[in-house]
Scaffold this motif. Sequence first.
Motif, short mmCIF file in Angstrom:
data_model
loop_
_atom_site.label_atom_id
_atom_site.label_comp_id
_atom_site.label_asym_id
_atom_site.label_seq_id
_atom_site.Cartn_x
_atom_site.Cartn_y
_atom_site.Cartn_z
N GLY A 1 0.80 -1.21 0.00
CA GLY A 1 0.00 0.00 0.00
C GLY A 1 0.83 1.26 0.00
O GLY A 1 2.05 1.25 -0.07
N GLU B 1 -2.01 3.47 4.14
CA GLU B 1 -3.35 3.61 3.58
C GLU B 1 -4.29 2.53 4.09
O GLU B 1 -5.45 2.80 4.44
N LYS B 2 -3.80 1.30 4.15
CA LYS B 2 -4.66 0.20 4.59
C LYS B 2 -5.08 0.37 6.05
O LYS B 2 -6.20 0.01 6.43
N THR C 1 -7.78 3.13 6.16
CA THR C 1 -9.04 2.58 5.66
C THR C 1 -9.69 1.68 6.70
O THR C 1 -10.91 1.75 6.93
#
Length: 440
Positions: free
Chosen positions: A37, A275-276, A279
């Motif tokens: 990511g 990012e993961k 999220t």
Amino acid sequence: MSQLADESTRATSRDRAAESARAAHRTAPRGVLHGGGAVAVTGLGVVTPAGADEHSFWAGLCSGRSTARRCDELTGLPVDFACPVDSIDLDAAVGGRSVWRMARFVKLALVAARQAVADAGHDPARWDGGRVGVVLGVGVGGVSVLVDNARRLADDGPDAVSPLLVPMMIPNAAAGEVAIALGARGPSLAPVTACASGATAISVARDLLDSGQCDIVVAGGAESVLTPLVVTAFARMGALSTRSGDPASASRPFAADRDGFVMGEGAAMLVLEREKDATARGGHTRALLVGAGSSTDAYHPTAPEPDGRGARRAVEEALRQAGWTPGDVDHVNAHGTSTLLNDAMETALIGSLFPHAPTVTAPKGVVGHTLAAAGAIEAVATVLTLEHGLVPPIANLDSVTDAFELDCVVKEPRHQSVETAVSHSFGFGGHNVALAFRRA
């Protein structure tokens, strides 16, 4: 014995799995983060001469009007104007009893950091502080406190010197105070790469996430050195504009008649996460940091390499990490100091590396040169350009007349669907940093 054998087998399996993970990380392409990511920008905080929060800063930047004015503390100097932060009471904004132990640059950093963390939706009382880092670039530190105490020593002797002088003046005081305020117990770092420090901090923060040392990093830069000594020192170098008759027209990046930069002050902080992870927690990703390149000119203590080769290496590395070709870049947030040497070098760099002429802006026309804070402030501006599809104009610029024709945005903001952008930062000592951002 059977239990011991089972424990040994499990430990061996764990060791093999850990080594396998480390090997995979070592052999992964650079720019691919630990666990896969990209890096998400989930929070922004900014305190500048154009505004002491994101919204007022953005409105001021898009107005294209310089914030430079004459400053009482600089009266009588050859250069008596600058871009100060006027729109906030820092003591009130910081609050609490600890404010008395902080130099101005620390207060600026702390206010910006709190803004960024709140914007990201984090509550420092609830996060795992051991997994949170702070990386805060500062170039000079509490020089006004140092000068004041030097006078006290000369006038009244040793007993007049504050016992807090050292913790107030050291450049890493900002990182330390921000970490204390946020309960951030991971790495706390204070990179010093002159006017590239804020951008270096963001690059280092990315590395901390990449390596797995941190899950959240609060990163940026801060500087406040609008003192007679420092302003005079830059003026004696010939680095400052001398347009005392019209300070608001003095900072004019890329203009043919530019004559130097205008001193500013401020701070900007970004909250960065994988990012993961952002999220997974339901956080809002404002932009993605997909590349960060650094290089050194190894050419001169203060002048950039004229042909921009050193700076180009940093930009090309950021592009490589992002997986972009130069033609993929929609927009460049330029370092754009309004000095003869820097703007000539950067014009050559942009014109040769990006012949497709992406749009160019330079925030220093509005906020002045905030030194170590500049790279972080300009990173915030780049994220906002990606979000709003709007490129702020360069103050005091009508057209570019150097060797390459750049597509500089002038007069008024330009609507543009910007998917990819690069932000340049360069510093004395030959430090070059380029950050590549992509729209979320």
